[in-house]
Design an enzyme around this catalytic site. Sequence first.
Site, PDB file in Angstrom:
ATOM      1  N   SER A  32       3.225   2.251  -1.646  1.00 51.08           N
ATOM      2  CA  SER A  32       4.349   2.498  -2.570  1.00 51.08           C
ATOM      3  C   SER A  32       4.606   3.970  -2.785  1.00 51.08           C
ATOM      4  CB  SER A  32       4.051   1.961  -3.975  1.00 51.08           C
ATOM      5  OG  SER A  32       3.703   0.643  -3.955  1.00 51.08           O
ATOM      6  N   HIS A  63       9.482  -0.074  -1.429  1.00 46.46           N
ATOM      7  CA  HIS A  63       8.814  -0.544  -0.213  1.00 46.46           C
ATOM      8  C   HIS A  63       9.772  -0.736   0.960  1.00 46.46           C
ATOM      9  CE1 HIS A  63       4.690  -1.496  -1.597  1.00 46.46           C
ATOM     10  NE2 HIS A  63       5.290  -1.454  -2.772  1.00 46.46           N
ATOM     11  N   HIS A  85       3.046  -7.982  -0.366  1.00 44.49           N
ATOM     12  CA  HIS A  85       1.885  -8.272  -1.207  1.00 44.49           C
ATOM     13  C   HIS A  85       1.754  -9.776  -1.416  1.00 44.49           C
ATOM     14  CE1 HIS A  85       3.235  -4.212  -2.173  1.00 44.49           C
ATOM     15  NE2 HIS A  85       1.971  -3.941  -2.416  1.00 44.49           N
ATOM     16  N   TYR A  87       1.307 -11.250  -4.165  1.00 42.63           N
ATOM     17  CA  TYR A  87       2.030 -11.710  -5.361  1.00 42.63           C
ATOM     18  C   TYR A  87       3.515 -11.956  -5.110  1.00 42.63           C
ATOM     19  CZ  TYR A  87       3.301  -6.741  -5.928  1.00 42.63           C
ATOM     20  OH  TYR A  87       3.769  -5.475  -5.730  1.00 42.63           O
ATOM     21  N   GLU A  88       4.019 -11.488  -3.970  1.00 53.45           N
ATOM     22  CA  GLU A  88       5.424 -11.775  -3.643  1.00 53.45           C
ATOM     23  C   GLU A  88       5.568 -13.172  -3.041  1.00 53.45           C
ATOM     24  OE1 GLU A  88       7.577  -8.264  -1.757  1.00 53.45           O
ATOM     25  OE2 GLU A  88       5.492  -7.668  -1.528  1.00 53.45           O
ATOM     26  N   ALA A 115      -1.072   2.909  -3.473  1.00 56.28           N
ATOM     27  CA  ALA A 115      -0.999   3.430  -4.841  1.00 56.28           C
ATOM     28  C   ALA A 115      -2.012   2.629  -5.649  1.00 56.28           C
ATOM     29  CB  ALA A 115       0.407   3.210  -5.387  1.00 56.28           C
ATOM     30  N   MET A 203      -3.333  -3.761  -5.601  1.00 59.22           N
ATOM     31  CA  MET A 203      -2.959  -5.130  -5.227  1.00 59.22           C
ATOM     32  C   MET A 203      -2.683  -5.251  -3.731  1.00 59.22           C
ATOM     33  SD  MET A 203      -0.362  -5.785  -8.381  1.00 59.22           S
ATOM     34  CE  MET A 203      -0.697  -5.076  -9.994  1.00 59.22           C
ATOM     35  N   SER A 204      -3.345  -4.417  -2.949  1.00 60.89           N
ATOM     36  CA  SER A 204      -3.093  -4.463  -1.496  1.00 60.89           C
ATOM     37  C   SER A 204      -4.374  -4.108  -0.755  1.00 60.89           C
ATOM     38  CB  SER A 204      -1.980  -3.471  -1.141  1.00 60.89           C
ATOM     39  OG  SER A 204      -2.416  -2.153  -1.350  1.00 60.89           O
ATOM     40  N   ASN A 227      -1.614   6.370 -11.673  1.00 63.62           N
ATOM     41  CA  ASN A 227      -1.643   6.210 -13.147  1.00 63.62           C
ATOM     42  C   ASN A 227      -3.089   6.002 -13.585  1.00 63.62           C
ATOM     43  OD1 ASN A 227      -0.917   3.512 -11.649  1.00 63.62           O
ATOM     44  ND2 ASN A 227      -2.061   2.908 -13.485  1.00 63.62           N
ATOM     45  N   HIS A 239       5.907   0.517 -14.025  1.00 56.56           N
ATOM     46  CA  HIS A 239       6.064   0.642 -12.575  1.00 56.56           C
ATOM     47  C   HIS A 239       6.773   1.950 -12.221  1.00 56.56           C
ATOM     48  CE1 HIS A 239       6.089  -0.737  -8.481  1.00 56.56           C
ATOM     49  NE2 HIS A 239       7.403  -0.696  -8.402  1.00 56.56           N
TER      50      HIS A 239
END
Length: 264
Positions: A32, A63, A85, A87-88, A115, A203-204, A227, A239
């Site tokens: 990202s 993305h 990802h 979650y998609e 990220a 998350m990746s 962050n 985000h």
Amino acid sequence: MSKLNEDALTAALETINNRGDFSGQTGLVLGSGLGHFAEELSNVQRIPFHEIPHFPVSTVKGHAGELISGRVAEHRVLVMRGRVHFYEGYTLDQIIFPIQILRGLGAQTLIITNAAGAVNMEFQPGDLMVIDRQMNLTGRSVLSEAEPLRPYLRRLGDLVERVGREMKLPIRRGCYAGLTGPSYETPAEIRLLRHMGVDAVGMSTIHETIEAYALGMEVLGISCMTNFAAGILDQPLDHEEVIATGKRIEKIFSELLHRILIQI
Ligand code: HPA
């Protein structure tokens, strides 16, 4: 690899090879907001992901998806700009498909970037971390057999540290935990992760890395702390901050990658 994936891979590679000379020793996956690297390659050729049969196309902001081939000095690279990802709603087979493509196009080394939220209290947004270890906390595995897993190559991490010193960048090293998302973690979850020895959370990456390792590739993983993880500051994550920090450091990050590739 399942028969379905094998047929899909054959079709995708055929389309890519018909579009030009897409080959390279090193494959990169840009996370990202870290896409700038691809702007500074020479001899560039591109294919949008949606023009590659069976290729998973992301729905997430930041993305934009394309496969790029190009050069850094004499070094030929293949870049996946953007990723999907779990979650998609994609399957693990879809998530690892781009890695199989990179391998199929000849890449022997994978540089995978992401990220991440800084869990280690000594880290700051903007810091870069070489992934030494990973924790797969998604409850799923891409492998159907037990395999000894030591995917990240120390030699490549040492190279990043050396190049980081030349550039006066503090390079961290640590453990990346991959969760499914899509929501960010709670402060309580982050406290638990910290107790477990996690330094960065995202998350990746974990499934892609395991697949690359299983395919015999050498893997270098780099996380960009976008962050503080939840609960470190007295305010919720958003985000936009993740994207903004990526933007702030993507030029430096890109230069680091260029210098690494020249020496790899
Ligand atoms: N948590 C999970 N994934 C992330 C984060 C985070 O804080 N920042 C960027 N990706």
